[in-house]
Design a protein around this motif. Sequence first.
Motif, PDB file in Angstrom:
ATOM      1  N   ARG A   1       0.832  -1.204   0.000  1.00 41.55           N
ATOM      2  CA  ARG A   1       0.000   0.000   0.000  1.00 41.55           C
ATOM      3  C   ARG A   1       0.864   1.251   0.000  1.00 41.55           C
ATOM      4  O   ARG A   1       0.671   2.158  -0.809  1.00 41.55           O
ATOM      5  CB  ARG A   1      -0.919   0.005   1.222  1.00 41.55           C
ATOM      6  CG  ARG A   1      -1.690   1.309   1.375  1.00 41.55           C
ATOM      7  CD  ARG A   1      -2.215   1.523   2.775  1.00 41.55           C
ATOM      8  NE  ARG A   1      -1.128   1.476   3.735  1.00 41.55           N
ATOM      9  CZ  ARG A   1      -1.281   1.148   5.016  1.00 41.55           C
ATOM     10  NH1 ARG A   1      -2.462   0.827   5.488  1.00 41.55           N
ATOM     11  NH2 ARG A   1      -0.248   1.149   5.830  1.00 41.55           N
ATOM     12  N   ASP A   2       1.847   1.278   0.879  1.00 41.35           N
ATOM     13  CA  ASP A   2       2.715   2.448   1.001  1.00 41.35           C
ATOM     14  C   ASP A   2       3.531   2.675  -0.270  1.00 41.35           C
ATOM     15  O   ASP A   2       3.747   3.810  -0.681  1.00 41.35           O
ATOM     16  CB  ASP A   2       3.631   2.293   2.214  1.00 41.35           C
ATOM     17  CG  ASP A   2       2.843   2.234   3.519  1.00 41.35           C
ATOM     18  OD1 ASP A   2       1.660   2.641   3.533  1.00 41.35           O
ATOM     19  OD2 ASP A   2       3.405   1.767   4.526  1.00 41.35           O
ATOM     20  N   LYS A   3       3.951   1.595  -0.903  1.00 37.34           N
ATOM     21  CA  LYS A   3       4.717   1.713  -2.146  1.00 37.34           C
ATOM     22  C   LYS A   3       3.859   2.310  -3.264  1.00 37.34           C
ATOM     23  O   LYS A   3       4.313   3.182  -4.003  1.00 37.34           O
ATOM     24  CB  LYS A   3       5.259   0.343  -2.565  1.00 37.34           C
ATOM     25  CG  LYS A   3       6.083   0.376  -3.826  1.00 37.34           C
ATOM     26  CD  LYS A   3       6.637  -0.992  -4.173  1.00 37.34           C
ATOM     27  CE  LYS A   3       7.446  -0.919  -5.460  1.00 37.34           C
ATOM     28  NZ  LYS A   3       7.983  -2.207  -5.853  1.00 37.34           N
ATOM     29  N   LEU A   4       2.620   1.846  -3.386  1.00 36.26           N
ATOM     30  CA  LEU A   4       1.723   2.378  -4.415  1.00 36.26           C
ATOM     31  C   LEU A   4       1.443   3.861  -4.196  1.00 36.26           C
ATOM     32  O   LEU A   4       1.422   4.647  -5.147  1.00 36.26           O
ATOM     33  CB  LEU A   4       0.413   1.591  -4.448  1.00 36.26           C
ATOM     34  CG  LEU A   4       0.502   0.144  -4.918  1.00 36.26           C
ATOM     35  CD1 LEU A   4      -0.879  -0.523  -4.830  1.00 36.26           C
ATOM     36  CD2 LEU A   4       1.068   0.040  -6.305  1.00 36.26           C
TER      37      LEU A   4
ATOM     38  N   ALA B   1     -13.685   9.301   0.906  1.00 32.03           N
ATOM     39  CA  ALA B   1     -14.207  10.621   1.250  1.00 32.03           C
ATOM     40  C   ALA B   1     -13.427  11.721   0.525  1.00 32.03           C
ATOM     41  O   ALA B   1     -14.002  12.683   0.033  1.00 32.03           O
ATOM     42  CB  ALA B   1     -14.143  10.838   2.765  1.00 32.03           C
ATOM     43  N   THR B   2     -12.127  11.557   0.444  1.00 29.98           N
ATOM     44  CA  THR B   2     -11.303  12.544  -0.252  1.00 29.98           C
ATOM     45  C   THR B   2     -11.574  12.514  -1.748  1.00 29.98           C
ATOM     46  O   THR B   2     -11.686  13.554  -2.385  1.00 29.98           O
ATOM     47  CB  THR B   2      -9.807  12.262   0.002  1.00 29.98           C
ATOM     48  OG1 THR B   2      -9.590  12.269   1.404  1.00 29.98           O
ATOM     49  CG2 THR B   2      -8.932  13.302  -0.656  1.00 29.98           C
ATOM     50  N   ALA B   3     -11.705  11.348  -2.308  1.00 33.84           N
ATOM     51  CA  ALA B   3     -11.899  11.221  -3.746  1.00 33.84           C
ATOM     52  C   ALA B   3     -13.246  11.768  -4.184  1.00 33.84           C
ATOM     53  O   ALA B   3     -13.384  12.265  -5.292  1.00 33.84           O
ATOM     54  CB  ALA B   3     -11.769   9.756  -4.156  1.00 33.84           C
ATOM     55  N   GLN B   4     -14.242  11.686  -3.310  1.00 32.63           N
ATOM     56  CA  GLN B   4     -15.578  12.097  -3.705  1.00 32.63           C
ATOM     57  C   GLN B   4     -16.024  13.416  -3.078  1.00 32.63           C
ATOM     58  O   GLN B   4     -17.199  13.728  -3.084  1.00 32.63           O
ATOM     59  CB  GLN B   4     -16.578  11.009  -3.348  1.00 32.63           C
ATOM     60  CG  GLN B   4     -16.356   9.753  -4.138  1.00 32.63           C
ATOM     61  CD  GLN B   4     -17.414   8.723  -3.861  1.00 32.63           C
ATOM     62  OE1 GLN B   4     -18.268   8.896  -3.005  1.00 32.63           O
ATOM     63  NE2 GLN B   4     -17.375   7.635  -4.583  1.00 32.63           N
ATOM     64  N   ARG B   5     -15.108  14.161  -2.545  1.00 33.58           N
ATOM     65  CA  ARG B   5     -15.484  15.425  -1.919  1.00 33.58           C
ATOM     66  C   ARG B   5     -16.043  16.361  -2.987  1.00 33.58           C
ATOM     67  O   ARG B   5     -15.445  16.612  -4.016  1.00 33.58           O
ATOM     68  CB  ARG B   5     -14.273  16.073  -1.248  1.00 33.58           C
ATOM     69  CG  ARG B   5     -14.638  17.292  -0.462  1.00 33.58           C
ATOM     70  CD  ARG B   5     -13.476  17.877   0.298  1.00 33.58           C
ATOM     71  NE  ARG B   5     -12.300  17.046   0.226  1.00 33.58           N
ATOM     72  CZ  ARG B   5     -11.068  17.522   0.225  1.00 33.58           C
ATOM     73  NH1 ARG B   5     -10.842  18.794   0.317  1.00 33.58           N
ATOM     74  NH2 ARG B   5     -10.039  16.710   0.152  1.00 33.58           N
TER      75      ARG B   5
ATOM     76  N   LEU C   1       0.054   6.928  -7.108  1.00 31.24           N
ATOM     77  CA  LEU C   1      -1.285   6.479  -7.463  1.00 31.24           C
ATOM     78  C   LEU C   1      -2.309   7.155  -6.558  1.00 31.24           C
ATOM     79  O   LEU C   1      -2.034   7.401  -5.376  1.00 31.24           O
ATOM     80  CB  LEU C   1      -1.416   4.962  -7.316  1.00 31.24           C
ATOM     81  CG  LEU C   1      -1.192   4.131  -8.569  1.00 31.24           C
ATOM     82  CD1 LEU C   1       0.225   4.286  -9.072  1.00 31.24           C
ATOM     83  CD2 LEU C   1      -1.525   2.692  -8.324  1.00 31.24           C
ATOM     84  N   ALA C   2      -3.463   7.452  -7.099  1.00 30.03           N
ATOM     85  CA  ALA C   2      -4.537   8.067  -6.317  1.00 30.03           C
ATOM     86  C   ALA C   2      -4.983   7.107  -5.224  1.00 30.03           C
ATOM     87  O   ALA C   2      -4.938   5.883  -5.398  1.00 30.03           O
ATOM     88  CB  ALA C   2      -5.711   8.410  -7.223  1.00 30.03           C
TER      89      ALA C   2
ATOM     90  N   VAL D   1      -5.381   3.005  -5.269  1.00 29.24           N
ATOM     91  CA  VAL D   1      -4.678   2.118  -4.335  1.00 29.24           C
ATOM     92  C   VAL D   1      -5.689   1.244  -3.607  1.00 29.24           C
ATOM     93  O   VAL D   1      -5.500   0.029  -3.475  1.00 29.24           O
ATOM     94  CB  VAL D   1      -3.806   2.923  -3.343  1.00 29.24           C
ATOM     95  CG1 VAL D   1      -3.212   2.011  -2.282  1.00 29.24           C
ATOM     96  CG2 VAL D   1      -2.710   3.675  -4.086  1.00 29.24           C
ATOM     97  N   ASN D   2      -6.784   1.836  -3.147  1.00 25.72           N
ATOM     98  CA  ASN D   2      -7.802   1.037  -2.472  1.00 25.72           C
ATOM     99  C   ASN D   2      -8.411  -0.008  -3.398  1.00 25.72           C
ATOM    100  O   ASN D   2      -8.722  -1.113  -2.973  1.00 25.72           O
ATOM    101  CB  ASN D   2      -8.891   1.927  -1.876  1.00 25.72           C
ATOM    102  CG  ASN D   2      -8.571   2.323  -0.455  1.00 25.72           C
ATOM    103  OD1 ASN D   2      -7.740   1.717   0.203  1.00 25.72           O
ATOM    104  ND2 ASN D   2      -9.226   3.351   0.019  1.00 25.72           N
ATOM    105  N   HIS D   3      -8.564   0.326  -4.671  1.00 24.22           N
ATOM    106  CA  HIS D   3      -9.075  -0.670  -5.622  1.00 24.22           C
ATOM    107  C   HIS D   3      -8.106  -1.847  -5.733  1.00 24.22           C
ATOM    108  O   HIS D   3      -8.511  -3.014  -5.739  1.00 24.22           O
ATOM    109  CB  HIS D   3      -9.311  -0.061  -7.005  1.00 24.22           C
ATOM    110  CG  HIS D   3      -9.779  -1.077  -7.984  1.00 24.22           C
ATOM    111  ND1 HIS D   3      -8.916  -1.807  -8.772  1.00 24.22           N
ATOM    112  CD2 HIS D   3     -11.017  -1.537  -8.265  1.00 24.22           C
ATOM    113  CE1 HIS D   3      -9.612  -2.658  -9.503  1.00 24.22           C
ATOM    114  NE2 HIS D   3     -10.878  -2.516  -9.226  1.00 24.22           N
ATOM    115  N   HIS D   4      -6.811  -1.546  -5.826  1.00 23.74           N
ATOM    116  CA  HIS D   4      -5.801  -2.609  -5.881  1.00 23.74           C
ATOM    117  C   HIS D   4      -5.869  -3.469  -4.619  1.00 23.74           C
ATOM    118  O   HIS D   4      -5.829  -4.701  -4.703  1.00 23.74           O
ATOM    119  CB  HIS D   4      -4.398  -2.020  -6.040  1.00 23.74           C
ATOM    120  CG  HIS D   4      -4.094  -1.557  -7.422  1.00 23.74           C
ATOM    121  ND1 HIS D   4      -3.756  -2.408  -8.446  1.00 23.74           N
ATOM    122  CD2 HIS D   4      -4.067  -0.307  -7.967  1.00 23.74           C
ATOM    123  CE1 HIS D   4      -3.542  -1.729  -9.556  1.00 23.74           C
ATOM    124  NE2 HIS D   4      -3.731  -0.445  -9.289  1.00 23.74           N
ATOM    125  N   LEU D   5      -5.968  -2.825  -3.476  1.00 23.84           N
ATOM    126  CA  LEU D   5      -6.028  -3.568  -2.216  1.00 23.84           C
ATOM    127  C   LEU D   5      -7.293  -4.417  -2.133  1.00 23.84           C
ATOM    128  O   LEU D   5      -7.251  -5.557  -1.666  1.00 23.84           O
ATOM    129  CB  LEU D   5      -5.944  -2.602  -1.032  1.00 23.84           C
ATOM    130  CG  LEU D   5      -4.634  -1.815  -0.902  1.00 23.84           C
ATOM    131  CD1 LEU D   5      -4.746  -0.769   0.190  1.00 23.84           C
ATOM    132  CD2 LEU D   5      -3.459  -2.738  -0.648  1.00 23.84           C
TER     133      LEU D   5
END
Length: 147
Positions: free
Chosen positions: A70-73, A118-122, A78-79, A83-87
């Motif tokens: 996660r930290d590497k991505l 929340a950040t992505a959809q603000r 990456l947005a 990253v959450n989609h990959h995870l």
Amino acid sequence: IQTIAGLEPLAVESASAFLDRRLTALKARFRQGRTLERYTDALERWRRGNPELAAGSLHEVGKRHAAAWRDKLLAEGLAASTVNHHLTTLTREWKEAKLQEIIAENPWEGIRVPRARATAQRRRAFTWAQFTALLQTTRADDPAPIP
């Protein structure tokens, strides 16, 4: 030990071999399109970025590896939502391994980018400049500037 106890022996499969099987299943399910591309990208990116873990057993992947990925991505720029989609994709595939009783624990469970959605959809209101530019663009009959 499993055989002596009368139990079925545990399957030992490399992460890469397991992901190959999962990609085949995903290709049969989605056939083509953006969804398949996104799943494939997540799995292949992990495999390319972790060749030692990919060559090893699924059991070798732990929470510290998941958090490091996660930290590497994120460090690559990456947005957070990507990253959450990959995870989420990796969580889903390791969940399948757990359901197949290949592994006992899913190391990806609970590994997320905090508040990414929340950040992505603000949503924000338009600024006055954006609002007037929008109006100007939509007014075909009167190209005069709006006061």
